[in-house]
Design an enzyme around this catalytic site. Structure first.
Site, PDB file in Angstrom:
ATOM      1  N   SER A 164       0.918  -1.302   0.014  1.00  0.00           N
ATOM      2  CA  SER A 164      -0.037   0.136   0.203  1.00  0.00           C
ATOM      3  C   SER A 164       0.944   1.136  -0.187  1.00  0.00           C
ATOM      4  O   SER A 164       1.518   1.602  -0.966  1.00  0.00           O
ATOM      5  CB  SER A 164      -1.071  -0.153   1.187  1.00  0.00           C
ATOM      6  OG  SER A 164      -1.987  -1.079   1.114  1.00  0.00           O
TER       7      SER A 164
ATOM      8  N   LYS B 180     -22.640  16.493   5.722  1.00  0.00           N
ATOM      9  CA  LYS B 180     -21.508  16.810   6.496  1.00  0.00           C
ATOM     10  C   LYS B 180     -21.272  15.886   7.607  1.00  0.00           C
ATOM     11  O   LYS B 180     -22.340  15.124   8.017  1.00  0.00           O
ATOM     12  CB  LYS B 180     -21.967  18.058   7.376  1.00  0.00           C
ATOM     13  CG  LYS B 180     -21.182  18.690   8.708  1.00  0.00           C
ATOM     14  CD  LYS B 180     -19.890  19.021   8.075  1.00  0.00           C
ATOM     15  CE  LYS B 180     -18.806  19.612   9.331  1.00  0.00           C
ATOM     16  NZ  LYS B 180     -17.642  19.778   8.810  1.00  0.00           N
TER      17      LYS B 180
END
Length: 315
Positions: A120, A172
């Site tokens: 990764s 949000k």
């Protein structure tokens, strides 16, 4: 007042001890001055190959960035070995490492040597090198990005707990663990992941010379052994540091006699320069980690933002 012979002898011994300590103090000051002079460039150090270690979870680290810039600008450093033993970390931190190492590579050759795991974000760091060497059984690859959260609303309902909120817009703080994730929130999160993933794939395609189809095929998130990575073109060579040195000598004409020297951040992670203080601080940290059973899993919980991190227990 008379002074006996024993008293005179004791005084002479004390003077000799004081003289010895004065000499030790003078030598210590001289050594410190020489070290400072070397760091300031008054007495340039001999030519060398710098070894930089990138180990553990990769997070934003200003001291590492400073170190990479110093290696880049130090004229005594003729080449760099970037030793990587990391499962990855945050995508932004891996991006910063990549950019800083590419800055070094513009001036001097860089070889990445992969340890037990370089997956990764660890593989992102490896892509910054001019040549990648890995052990046959190194775990690497894991080309992808992940964003995880826990859903707790059912558990909270069983406990009689309700989460209430007031926010400026529906997306949000989404997704969040306290409410069911809406289709709009999932779509926004997927777009976030795909943006970072496209960047990662672009690095692989550019640095390894693949076409888009090959890049997507190899970049499906799986991990590879070093042998498999070699077969698929994700690394350049199977071996260790000696293979990296041989490449530097053959391909970049780096002298055989140049020593390999470890470069580490000047300031200790505890902000303590005294060796005794460092030892005490490390012992204390080891004790606290043992008591808290701190593992890679718990460290991962502290990561903010998109992560490019391989963790086998989740597979």
């Amino acid at each position: 007042m008379s002074i006996d012979a024993d008293t005179i002898t004791d005084r002479r011994r004390m003077k000799r001890r004081l003289s010895l300590w004065r000499i030790v103090a003078i030598v210590a000051v001289a050594v410190a001055l020489i070290a400072t002079s070397l760091q300031s460039g008054l007495f340039p150090p001999s030519e060398q190959i710098a070894r930089i270690r990138l180990e553990g979870v990769i997070v934003d680290d200003p001291t590492l960035a400073d170190l990479l810039r110093k290696v880049r600008d130090d004229k005594s450093v003729k080449a760099v070995i970037l030793y990587i033993n990391s499962p990855g970390g945050t995508a932004s931190a891996a991006e910063a490492v990549y950019e800083n190492v590419r800055g070094i590579a513009e001036k001097k050759p860089v070889v990445a040597v992969l340890g037990t795991v370089a997956a990764s974000g660890g593989y992102i760091a490896a892509l910054s090198a001019d040549h990648i060497v890995a052990r046959g059984n190194t775990i690497t690859g894991s080309i992808g990005v992940i964003f995880q959260w826990t859903q707790l609303q059912e558990l909270m309902g069983k406990l009689g707990i309700e989460m209430r909120e007031v926010k400026s817009a529906p997306l949000k703080a989404e997704p969040n663990p306290f409410t069911e994730t809406s289709p709009e929130a999932l779509k926004a999160t997927e777009a976030l992941i795909q943006s970072s993933y496209r960047w990662f794939l672009g690095l692989v395609q550019e640095r390894r010379g693949f076409d888009e189809a090959t890049t997507r095929k190899l970049g499906d998130g799986r991990v590879y052994t070093g042998f498999q990575a070699m077969e698929n073109g994700l690394i350049d060579e199977v071996g260790g540091e000696q293979a990296a040195l041989a490449w530097l000598r053959k391909e970049r004409r780096i002298g055989e006699r140049l020593p390999v020297r470890d470069w580490t951040p000047e300031e200790d992670e505890f902000g303590i320069t005294d060796l005794v203080g460092q030892a005490m601080a490390r012992a204390a940290l080891s004790t606290m980690e043992g008591l808290s059973q701190k593992t890679l899993h718990t460290k991962r919980l502290t990561l903010d933002g998109l992560t490019s991190l391989w963790h086998p227990e989740a597979r």
